[in-house]
Write an enzyme that holds these catalytic residues in place. Structure first.
Site, PDB file in Angstrom:
ATOM      1  N   THR A 128       0.859  -1.163   0.000  1.00  0.00           N
ATOM      2  CA  THR A 128       0.000   0.000   0.000  1.00  0.00           C
ATOM      3  C   THR A 128       0.896   1.213   0.000  1.00  0.00           C
ATOM      4  OG1 THR A 128      -1.855  -1.015   1.120  1.00  0.00           O
ATOM      5  CG2 THR A 128      -1.465   1.294   1.622  1.00  0.00           C
TER       6      THR A 128
ATOM      7  N   ASN B  91       5.124 -11.699  -8.560  1.00  0.00           N
ATOM      8  CA  ASN B  91       3.695 -11.645  -8.326  1.00  0.00           C
ATOM      9  C   ASN B  91       2.944 -12.897  -8.746  1.00  0.00           C
ATOM     10  OD1 ASN B  91       3.006  -9.022  -7.068  1.00  0.00           O
ATOM     11  ND2 ASN B  91       4.257  -8.296  -8.779  1.00  0.00           N
TER      12      ASN B  91
END
EC number: 2.3.1.35
Lengths: 397, 397
Positions: free
Chosen positions: B187, B392
């Site tokens: 974030t 990822n």
């Protein structure tokens, strides 16, 4: 590559040939010729940077007098200025003379490298060669489909036969390249040929609707090409279809277009899975489509799918940033039929088992509820792999 | 990680500590405490799926009575339902009691894994430990900045000192994680502390403007997190800044925010280059921003940059599909100062030499003219590498 039998419509002849535009020596000129003037509709790229053949074909459709479609692969004739436009017109004029029609009744498509002038000497030879080979048989259709490929791993064809009011109607379609997936700016091109009778207006309106739920619902990397073209040619000469028969025809055309569109995604560079994202519960169908497209385009979702990771957080949060109204407490998600998120909260599930299922299936079904509305949409996308990055970064202009 | 000397504003104390939220044993609780009630402004994620700490902090800013900011890393407290909200409130209440203030005057940020409840026993210990270490020195500030990291390769801090009307003002800021770049949903969090005097309203309006040209102009993968938070704390007690002094302060705050934002991009997962995309000639600044963002987000542009490929076709065509008005015949492009496209046509240039330049420079400057309008904007993005995909996709929920 579809192994279904081909249903070739009446009234068309096809050809593919090799004239040396491609260094690889693979086929690069494709022709579709009609025996008489027919209805044609077109849907084109929304990119504001458009190639000369798009400008030309767009100005010539819809029409009730088209005689031929000329496609070359290996050179996109894009960003080529006035010379590009003159070259596109000249190739149409050459084919018009061979066919015996007005040059305005020829449509043209190009795909391949951009910013380089068309090799006119080669194309002239190619058009003449291909014209000499025109035939209405499976071999000719397949050769025409082969000659529009660029970096496509396989040729893409689909066909079907339907009976409408006692009349047998056939549709055969070819396509190449999904999005700008390739170093050389691959382009989505497709031609759908039918022997149905359609009015010019019905054909154009139907094709726009068909594109919106098929080719406009697929994405490899979200990059819209300068050359994307979808054509529909309708050779029937009876009374045009109307009412239920027209609706049934459109349903078949849509089904065929979705099959081709999914072939494009499955052949996306480096793709190992097709994601089918079905969004329900949105405030409208358009809203559902935007949410589905946002999930489909998220690199974090695409990498999760390639890794066999049932990562609800990435999918749900992508829906959350799509800019469309959603009801967080109503959000529910299933992947490959397994429910993993409901009423805004993650469920406990066997992640290892679901991951195994994902890895084993070439198509990953993602069912996403975003609220209690009636809007829904389906979108198809490829996953994102290291091969995609490798193909597209190990290339130098 | 910036090596510039730190200019710490007066009136703040900082601390970072480790309480075991992270399996890695790295610091995970960070505190910023003010000696008295001060002005605070906040800008938050636009995602509709928002974490409990965002809901709480958003309801408490702007304010003129904030005393503390509590941040934990390792757990995002997102998608955690009512329990998550109760936990966020409880941590604020604990810190409020230690500081001696109302729990509503504490702001809270969380980052890390989602869908898991906060480990309250650990956090309670962490808050108490950190409170015992609070200090106004470089070491304490750096420890606070360390404790908000998740997968960031480096801590991110910037500070500056300026003189406004004979008064010395300092700003020191910390940040972590660009976009949802990490498996665990990294974030973007940032806190900017200053000893300037600002009204609540000026602080909030200024912070929104600053965010729009800094943190809102960077992208790693375009995925907006559920937890993004940017806070501005202003501890000054003199007459609030106004007029020129306020404008000069905003300019310095903007400069600092852009430096931090660029640090986030440079530290994007797998990133080898930062692209700086400057669009001019658009119909408006907003239009320029949308075009710059579209170029920045194109996987084909991002892979070209990672491969050192001056691929004008991918950049120009991305501008063409941004959905904004452009004038194709006016399009011009330079990469690393080398003009490669002008008046809608590619120029001839030494591609090998320019590719060498691109590979050698960590920042790739892309200057793109899209027409003759007055609109312009700058956007920063990381390139796309096989490492991004590997990080990822090799992760399982």
């Amino acid at each position: 590559m579809s192994n279904s039998p081909l249903f070739l419509p009446r009234g068309f002849r096809f050809a593919g040939t090799t004239c040396g535009i491609k260094a690889s020596g693979k086929p690069d000129v494709s022709l579709i010729v009609s025996d008489r003037p027919i209805v044609a509709a077109g849907v084109y790229t929304t990119n504001q940077i458009v190639a000369a053949p798009v400008v030309l074909s767009r100005s010539r459709t819809p029409s009730a007098a088209i005689r031929a479609v000329l496609t070359n692969s290996g050179n996109a004739n894009a960003c080529t200025g006035e010379q590009g436009m003159a070259d596109a017109k000249a190739t149409c004029a050459q084919l018009a003379e061979l066919v015996g029609c007005n040059e305005n009744d020829v449509l043209v498509m190009s795909t391949g490298v951009i910013g380089k002038p068309l090799p006119m000497d080669k194309i002239r030879v190619g058009v003449e060669q291909a014209h000499g080979k025109l035939a209405n048989d499976d071999t000719a259709f397949i050769e025409a489909a082969e000659a529009i490929r660029t970096t496509d791993a396989d040729r893409k064809t689909e066909s079907c036969e339907l009976t409408l009011g006692g009349q047998t109607i056939r549709i055969a379609a070819m396509a190449k390249g999904a999005g700008m997936i390739a170093p050389n700016m691959a382009t989505m091109l497709s031609v759908m040929c039918t022997d149905a009778s359609l009015t010019e207006q019905d054909a154009q309106q139907m094709l726009a609707r068909v594109a919106n739920v098929s080719f406009n619902r697929v994405s490899v990397d979200g990059h819209t090409s300068t050359n994307d073209t979808l054509l529909l040619l309708a050779s029937g000469s009876d009374d045009p279809l109307s009412g239920d028969a027209l609706a049934q025809f459109e349903a078949s055309l849509t089904e065929l277009a979705i099959k081709l569109a999914k072939q494009l995604v499955a052949d996306g560079e480096g793709a190992t899975h097709v994601m089918q994202i079905h969004v329900v519960g949105a405030s409208s169908d358009t809203s559902a489509e935007i949410i589905a497209k946002t999930v489909a385009a998220s690199p974090l979702v695409k990498t999760a799918i390639s890794g066999g990771d049932p990562n609800w957080g990435r999918i749900v949060s992508a829906a959350g940033y799509a800019g469309q109204p959603i009801e967080p407490s109503q959000v529910a998600l299933s992947v490959c039929g397994q429910s993993i998120y409901d009423k805004g909260t993650p469920l406990s599930f066997d992640a290892a088992s679901l991951s195994g299922t994902m890895k084993a299936h070439p198509q990953i079904d993602i069912e996403l509820r975003v609220g209690s509305g009636a809007g829904e949409a389906t979108y198809w996308s490829s996953d994102l792999t290291t091969d995609y990055v490798r193909f597209n970064s190990e290339y130098t202009t």
